[in-house]
Enzyme design. Structure first.
Site, short mmCIF file in Angstrom:
data_model
loop_
_atom_site.label_atom_id
_atom_site.label_comp_id
_atom_site.label_asym_id
_atom_site.label_seq_id
_atom_site.Cartn_x
_atom_site.Cartn_y
_atom_site.Cartn_z
N ASP A 1 8.05 -6.99 7.75
CA ASP A 1 6.82 -6.21 7.81
C ASP A 1 7.08 -5.03 7.08
OD1 ASP A 1 4.13 -5.50 8.57
OD2 ASP A 1 4.85 -4.45 10.16
N HIS B 1 0.90 -1.24 -0.09
CA HIS B 1 0.04 0.07 -0.09
C HIS B 1 0.81 1.44 0.01
CE1 HIS B 1 0.51 0.26 4.52
NE2 HIS B 1 0.21 1.09 4.44
N HIS C 1 7.61 -2.41 2.19
CA HIS C 1 7.46 -1.01 1.84
C HIS C 1 8.69 -0.30 1.51
CE1 HIS C 1 3.43 -1.96 3.21
NE2 HIS C 1 3.79 -1.82 4.25
N LYS D 1 0.35 5.28 -2.12
CA LYS D 1 0.38 6.59 -1.34
C LYS D 1 0.42 7.83 -2.44
CE LYS D 1 1.94 4.87 2.84
NZ LYS D 1 1.36 5.39 4.27
C1 BG6 Z 1 1.52 -1.99 7.42
C2 BG6 Z 1 2.53 -2.70 8.47
O1 BG6 Z 1 2.09 -2.84 6.23
O2 BG6 Z 1 2.24 -0.91 7.42
C3 BG6 Z 1 2.25 -2.08 9.85
O3 BG6 Z 1 2.10 -4.15 8.63
C4 BG6 Z 1 2.65 -0.45 9.53
O4 BG6 Z 1 3.10 -2.59 10.92
C5 BG6 Z 1 1.99 -0.03 8.46
O5 BG6 Z 1 2.39 0.25 10.81
C6 BG6 Z 1 2.15 1.35 8.31
O6 BG6 Z 1 1.43 1.81 7.08
P1 BG6 Z 1 0.80 3.50 7.15
O7 BG6 Z 1 0.21 3.35 5.85
O8 BG6 Z 1 -0.18 3.32 8.35
O9 BG6 Z 1 1.91 4.26 7.44
#
Ligand code: BG6
Length: 473
Positions: A234, A177, A239, A181
């Site tokens: 994670d 995800h 990410h 953004k």
């Molecule tokens: C998720 C992780 O994919 O992304 C979480 O599993 C993390 O641990 C989160 O807190 C952070 O994403 P965002 O969009 O809330 O910054």
């Protein structure tokens, strides 16, 4: 263009992700008029967590009220709620799900598309995919698969094989995800639409890059998931390295899924294998007392590391990545540190040298985010003394955020229309696991850190020296 009519099936609907992001996100899309004309959302979970349709609607209303941007009320909510139904599914007993999908399709009429979203733990991916294949639900359907995709190279390859046996690559949407953004997508515009930035975006001008995502959040009741995952899987391998792909990629020949994903895959191919000596792993004190966590857990809640992209543009430029739970600040920042000119004509005891004030391009990709250029100016007064100054672009000052979509919203919409540009591809993911193998085989020892700190001390000093982490106030 609005997507064709759809039945969306959310597996793992009683889990944290569906509650926090997916149900609120789908309602936001519905309210913004971006969902198809006609759609149905079928929630699914294993039989032991089965809900009635009414209980599922109440559950969704609570999720939207707690985590959504807009209140679950009025005609928009009513019509969203009317689209919800529940169908439990176990690989041995998919009957209730099949019935719920069939009822949803019949109520839409015509030939609606089907989109499955697997918001389930990685250990459950294969059995759900198998069930979709065995029941024929997979036919003419698309599937969104959550991260992390596998836990190492062998499991990612095996998972790719399992999915490819049921879904063609063009119908697989591996979601990350962060790539949805707004401010991450904007990096392409910043880099490739501006004569101001692209010419300096290389090893000749940039001394180092930081991709820094410290979180103040702890486990938020996700102990069981996190214990089997850890900070590296994670956040970093998913990410942060995906964001690195966008920061480091060459210009694609045009903006379409294949050239974009080709260029990103080349970056991952050029990554040097991670040296365990360039990694700091930490675990916050009291982590082992969290529910769902083993008393002798060796799961890391913090990872900072140095990566190198061994290609023409970036050879010799370190990329520092950092993320962890229970840290001092919550930020999502990319910093490109620029090389200093000789500065011979200025005083050599300049305070900026000690204070990490050299030229920088800073991209805050939190929501809504901003971009800043940091440079030196003459401080007013009789002497030629330098001081740092900043030029900043803020989304909120320039654009109306009401039109903005959150990461998941944008990506679910892209999956509905079949645009894979912002989804990860099997070869890219396998390259990333490949370079991670030395670290996974030989992880350096865990170092404790105090909640609310910046993690283990070596991550703040030795790892990044002679540079420093840059977190604008
Ligand atoms: C998720 C992780 O994919 O992304 C979480 O599993 C993390 O641990 C989160 O807190 C952070 O994403 P965002 O969009 O809330 O910054």
């Amino acid at each position: 263009t609005r997507p064709d009519n759809h039945v969306v099936v959310l597996f793992g609907v009683t889990g944290d992700l569906a509650k926090r992001k997916l149900l609120p996100g789908l309602f936001h899309l519905a309210k913004a008029g971006l969902l198809p004309d006609r759609y149905r959302i079928v929630g699914s979970a294993p039989t032991q967590f089965a809900l009635s349709d009414d209980d599922f609607r109440t559950y969704a209303r609570d999720a939207v009220a707690t985590f959504g941007l807009s209140e679950p009320s009025g005609p928009a909510w009513q019509s969203f709620e009317d689209s919800l139904s529940f169908g439990a599914a176990d690989p041995q007993d998919p009957g209730p799900l099949l019935a719920a999908v069939q009822a949803a399709e019949e109520s839409l009429g015509g030939e609606p598309r089907r989109l499955f979203h697997l918001a389930v733990p990685p250990s459950a991916f294969a059995s759900v995919i198998g069930m979709l294949g065995d029941t024929n639900l997979a036919q003419h359907s698309k599937v969104i698969v959550e991260k992390p995709f596998g836990i190492d190279l062998a499991s990612a390859r095996a998972l790719n094989k399992t999915i490819h046996a049921v879904f063609d690559e063009s119908r697989i949407f591996r979601i990350d995800h962060f790539l949805g953004k707004e401010s991450v997508d904007n990096i392409l515009a910043l880099r490739f639409a501006n004569g101001m930035f692209e010419p300096i975006w290389n090893r000749d001008h940039i001394s180092h890059v930081q991709i820094d995502v410290p979180e103040t959040l702890g486990l938020e009741g996700r102990g069981h998931f996190y214990e089997g995952t850890g900070a590296f899987r994670d956040m970093i391998v998913t990410h942060l390295i995906q964001v690195l792909g966008i920061v480091a990629m060459e210009p694609p020949v045009w903006l379409a899924a294949q050239p974009l994903r080709d260029e990103k895959a080349k970056v991952f191919e050029a990554l040097r294998p991670i040296e365990p000596g360039h990694v700091v792993r930490g675990q916050y004190d009291s982590y082992r007392d969290e529910p769902g966590v083993a008393p002798d857990s060796s799961t890391e809640t913090f990872t900072a590391l140095r990566l190198e992209v061994d290609n023409w543009r970036w050879a010799g430029v370190p990329f520092y990545l950092r993320s962890g739970k229970n840290l001092a600040q919550h930020r999502e920042v990319i910093t490109l540190g620029l090389r200093e000119p000789p500065l011979r004509m200025f005083r050599t005891d300049l305070p900026h040298r000690e204070k990490n004030q050299g030229n920088k391009i800073v991209i805050d990709f939190g929501d809504p985010g901003w971009i800043a250029a940091r440079f030196l100016v003459k401080e007013p007064g009789p002497a030629m003394d330098l001081a740092p100054a900043t030029m900043t672009f803020c989304y909120n000052d320039s654009f109306c955020q009401a039109h903005g979509l959150q990461g998941y919203e944008r990506l679910i919409l892209d999956a509905m229309v079949g645009d894979q540009s912002l989804f990860t591809r099997s070869d890219g993911i396998e390259h990333i696991w490949e370079v991670s193998t030395p670290l996974l085989d030989n992880p350096p020892p865990l170092q404790p850190y105090a909640p609310g700190s910046w993690g283990p001390e070596p991550a703040v000093s030795e790892l990044i020296a002679p540079h420093q982490w840059y977190l604008p106030g």
